[in-house]
Design an enzyme around this catalytic site. Structure first.
Site, PDB file in Angstrom:
ATOM      1  N   LYS A 165      -7.577   1.710  -3.245  1.00  0.00           N
ATOM      2  CA  LYS A 165      -7.239   1.268  -1.877  1.00  0.00           C
ATOM      3  C   LYS A 165      -7.320   2.443  -0.890  1.00  0.00           C
ATOM      4  O   LYS A 165      -7.886   2.332   0.197  1.00  0.00           O
ATOM      5  CB  LYS A 165      -5.832   0.673  -1.905  1.00  0.00           C
ATOM      6  CG  LYS A 165      -5.194   0.421  -0.567  1.00  0.00           C
ATOM      7  CD  LYS A 165      -5.635  -0.874   0.060  1.00  0.00           C
ATOM      8  CE  LYS A 165      -5.070  -1.013   1.463  1.00  0.00           C
ATOM      9  NZ  LYS A 165      -5.540  -2.179   2.154  1.00  0.00           N
TER      10      LYS A 165
ATOM     11  N   LYS B  86      -1.543   4.946   8.715  1.00  0.00           N
ATOM     12  CA  LYS B  86      -0.724   5.054   7.493  1.00  0.00           C
ATOM     13  C   LYS B  86      -1.624   5.332   6.277  1.00  0.00           C
ATOM     14  O   LYS B  86      -1.348   6.229   5.477  1.00  0.00           O
ATOM     15  CB  LYS B  86       0.044   3.738   7.281  1.00  0.00           C
ATOM     16  CG  LYS B  86       0.751   3.673   5.930  1.00  0.00           C
ATOM     17  CD  LYS B  86       1.273   2.282   5.588  1.00  0.00           C
ATOM     18  CE  LYS B  86       1.721   2.267   4.130  1.00  0.00           C
ATOM     19  NZ  LYS B  86       2.259   0.985   3.684  1.00  0.00           N
TER      20      LYS B  86
ATOM     21  N   THR C  96       0.875  -1.177   0.000  1.00  0.00           N
ATOM     22  CA  THR C  96       0.000   0.000   0.000  1.00  0.00           C
ATOM     23  C   THR C  96       0.909   1.223   0.000  1.00  0.00           C
ATOM     24  O   THR C  96       1.645   1.447   0.974  1.00  0.00           O
ATOM     25  CB  THR C  96      -0.880   0.027   1.260  1.00  0.00           C
ATOM     26  OG1 THR C  96      -1.654  -1.168   1.302  1.00  0.00           O
ATOM     27  CG2 THR C  96      -1.812   1.234   1.234  1.00  0.00           C
TER      28      THR C  96
HETATM   29  P1  NAD Z   1       5.888  -5.841   7.402  1.00  0.00           P
HETATM   30  O1  NAD Z   1       6.650  -4.727   8.012  1.00  0.00           O
HETATM   31  O2  NAD Z   1       5.556  -7.055   8.221  1.00  0.00           O
HETATM   32  O3  NAD Z   1       6.671  -6.364   6.084  1.00  0.00           O
HETATM   33  C1  NAD Z   1       7.411  -5.547   5.208  1.00  0.00           C
HETATM   34  C2  NAD Z   1       8.707  -6.279   4.932  1.00  0.00           C
HETATM   35  O4  NAD Z   1       9.445  -5.599   3.913  1.00  0.00           O
HETATM   36  C3  NAD Z   1       9.633  -6.342   6.179  1.00  0.00           C
HETATM   37  O5  NAD Z   1       9.880  -7.705   6.501  1.00  0.00           O
HETATM   38  C4  NAD Z   1      10.891  -5.596   5.721  1.00  0.00           C
HETATM   39  O6  NAD Z   1      12.079  -6.136   6.285  1.00  0.00           O
HETATM   40  C5  NAD Z   1      10.816  -5.814   4.212  1.00  0.00           C
HETATM   41  N1  NAD Z   1      11.649  -4.925   3.407  1.00  0.00           N
HETATM   42  C6  NAD Z   1      11.952  -3.612   3.606  1.00  0.00           C
HETATM   43  N2  NAD Z   1      12.751  -3.172   2.609  1.00  0.00           N
HETATM   44  C7  NAD Z   1      12.942  -4.222   1.759  1.00  0.00           C
HETATM   45  C8  NAD Z   1      13.663  -4.389   0.534  1.00  0.00           C
HETATM   46  N3  NAD Z   1      14.346  -3.394  -0.036  1.00  0.00           N
HETATM   47  N4  NAD Z   1      13.625  -5.589  -0.066  1.00  0.00           N
HETATM   48  C9  NAD Z   1      12.951  -6.631   0.469  1.00  0.00           C
HETATM   49  N5  NAD Z   1      12.238  -6.522   1.629  1.00  0.00           N
HETATM   50  C10 NAD Z   1      12.238  -5.333   2.262  1.00  0.00           C
HETATM   51  O7  NAD Z   1       4.565  -5.198   6.789  1.00  0.00           O
HETATM   52  P2  NAD Z   1       3.247  -5.946   6.274  1.00  0.00           P
HETATM   53  O8  NAD Z   1       2.218  -5.938   7.332  1.00  0.00           O
HETATM   54  O9  NAD Z   1       3.646  -7.236   5.630  1.00  0.00           O
HETATM   55  O10 NAD Z   1       2.767  -4.913   5.158  1.00  0.00           O
HETATM   56  C11 NAD Z   1       3.375  -4.866   3.879  1.00  0.00           C
HETATM   57  C12 NAD Z   1       2.546  -3.921   3.007  1.00  0.00           C
HETATM   58  O11 NAD Z   1       1.206  -4.409   2.949  1.00  0.00           O
HETATM   59  C13 NAD Z   1       2.472  -2.492   3.549  1.00  0.00           C
HETATM   60  O12 NAD Z   1       2.534  -1.609   2.455  1.00  0.00           O
HETATM   61  C14 NAD Z   1       1.110  -2.466   4.238  1.00  0.00           C
HETATM   62  O13 NAD Z   1       0.570  -1.162   4.298  1.00  0.00           O
HETATM   63  C15 NAD Z   1       0.313  -3.377   3.338  1.00  0.00           C
HETATM   64  N6  NAD Z   1      -0.867  -4.002   3.970  1.00  0.00           N
HETATM   65  C16 NAD Z   1      -0.758  -4.583   5.204  1.00  0.00           C
HETATM   66  C17 NAD Z   1      -1.895  -5.186   5.761  1.00  0.00           C
HETATM   67  C18 NAD Z   1      -1.814  -5.865   7.130  1.00  0.00           C
HETATM   68  O14 NAD Z   1      -2.874  -6.191   7.687  1.00  0.00           O
HETATM   69  N7  NAD Z   1      -0.619  -6.104   7.684  1.00  0.00           N
HETATM   70  C19 NAD Z   1      -3.112  -5.186   5.080  1.00  0.00           C
HETATM   71  C20 NAD Z   1      -3.167  -4.620   3.804  1.00  0.00           C
HETATM   72  C21 NAD Z   1      -2.032  -4.027   3.269  1.00  0.00           C
END
Ligand code: NAD
Length: 297
Positions: free
Chosen positions: A169, A244, A94
């Protein structure tokens, strides 16, 4: 036949289980994440771990699930010289619409196809492969990416050209934040009027106040037994993530000169809730903040 090779960057709470579902669907998945813990969990799920440039060099499709637009553009810039010609880049993070459009431009300049495909459904949907994808990009890119998205989700909505998925979204989640506060306010007022939660629910859920925040995700315990209110407001969808998304909506509103006074109020209320140490609480827990008069308006 050799299964399609997929590179998956960002193996966190969402990306880890999404990549695991690709493995389950028979894809060969190479992943990268700077977090050791994320890599260890991914290995257990059958995902190969390699530096990002090695993972993408072997892949026909690259999926990204990263924290922000800044992370995506930096990862894209690093990976572009290593991609096979005509790769498909699918970003499920997102992020802001401008970064999504910039990512599409980078993909196109490099001779690749791109999709912005943010999701709704949360960690539960990522694990169960029941996510909804809101997709921006060309029809050709979507048709190529469809089997990959289908392995991770249940519903795919083509919203328009590059950036349209992120726009959908952001608009949806701004509406969700506003509607949750509306429902929570109604319950707090009902409490002070001596009206039971169940009575308000029985009326509003079948009347003009009906909405998803009430009928599927009721912010008080009782009327909807599966809602996080019945489980100490354990997420679900954490308040920090709602904040966010409301900030992304506020930035988009400023950039387009759009009047979103309720979106701005929702952002302020969730910012105060998160500042009170509740960022890891489910976003429906905002009802406690309202009830405790923790309102900063
Ligand atoms: P998270 O922090 O658990 O995962 C993100 C991952 O990206 C981390 O493990 C981090 O180490 C990794 N990362 C950072 N830089 C990187 C790079 N250059 N290369 C590879 N990996 C890298 O977050 P999440 O909850 O998995 O969310 C991920 C995305 O999904 C966000 O944009 C969030 O807004 C969106 N989202 C989350 C949810 C939810 O319920 N958690 C729901 C819908 C959307």
């Amino acid at each position: 036949m050799t299964p399609t090779a997929i590179a998956f960057l960002g193996l966190g709470n969402m990306g880890g289980p999404m990549a695991a579902n690709l493995v389950r669907a028979g894809y060969r998945v190479m992943g990268f994440d700077p977090s050791e813990d994320a890599c260890a969990a991914a290995r257990e799920a059958g995902i190969g771990i390699a530096p990002a440039h090695e993972a993408v060099a072997q892949a026909a499709v690259v999926v990204t699930m990263l924290p922000s637009g800044r992370h995506l553009l930096s990862a894209l810039t690093d990976m572009l010289p290593h991609l096979s010609p005509g790769s498909l880049l699918v970003d499920c993070s997102t992020i802001d619409v401008d970064s999504a459009r910039a990512a599409h431009a980078l993909a196109t300049e490099g001779g690749h196809l791109g999709l912005d495909a943010p999701v709704s459904g949360g960690v539960g949907g990522a694990r169960a492969a029941t996510l909804t994808f809101m997709v921006g990009g060309s029809g050709a890119a979507l048709e190529r990416g469809r089997p990959v998205l289908e392995a991770m989700g249940q519903r795919i909505v083509h919203c328009g050209a590059g950036g349209a998925g992120q726009a959908a979204k952001i608009c949806n989640n701004m509406l969700l934040g506003i509607s949750m506060i509306g429902v929570a306010e109604a319950f707090v007022l009902a409490e002070r009027l001596g009206l039971s939660h169940q009575a308000l629910f029985d009326v509003a859920s079948t009347s003009s106040g009906q909405c998803w925040s009430l009928t599927s995700y009721c912010p008080v315990p009782g009327p909807v037994p599966t809602s996080p209110a019945n489980d100490g407001y354990r997420p679900g969808f954490a308040a920090a993530l709602m904040l966010k998304d409301l900030r992304l909506a506020a930035d988009a509103a400023t950039a387009t000169g759009s009047p979103t006074p309720l979106g701005a109020a929702a952002e302020r209320l969730y910012a105060a809730f998160v500042a009170a140490g509740e960022g890891g609480t489910d976003f429906s827990g905002i009802v406690r903040h309202l009830r405790d008069d923790g309102v900063t308006e």
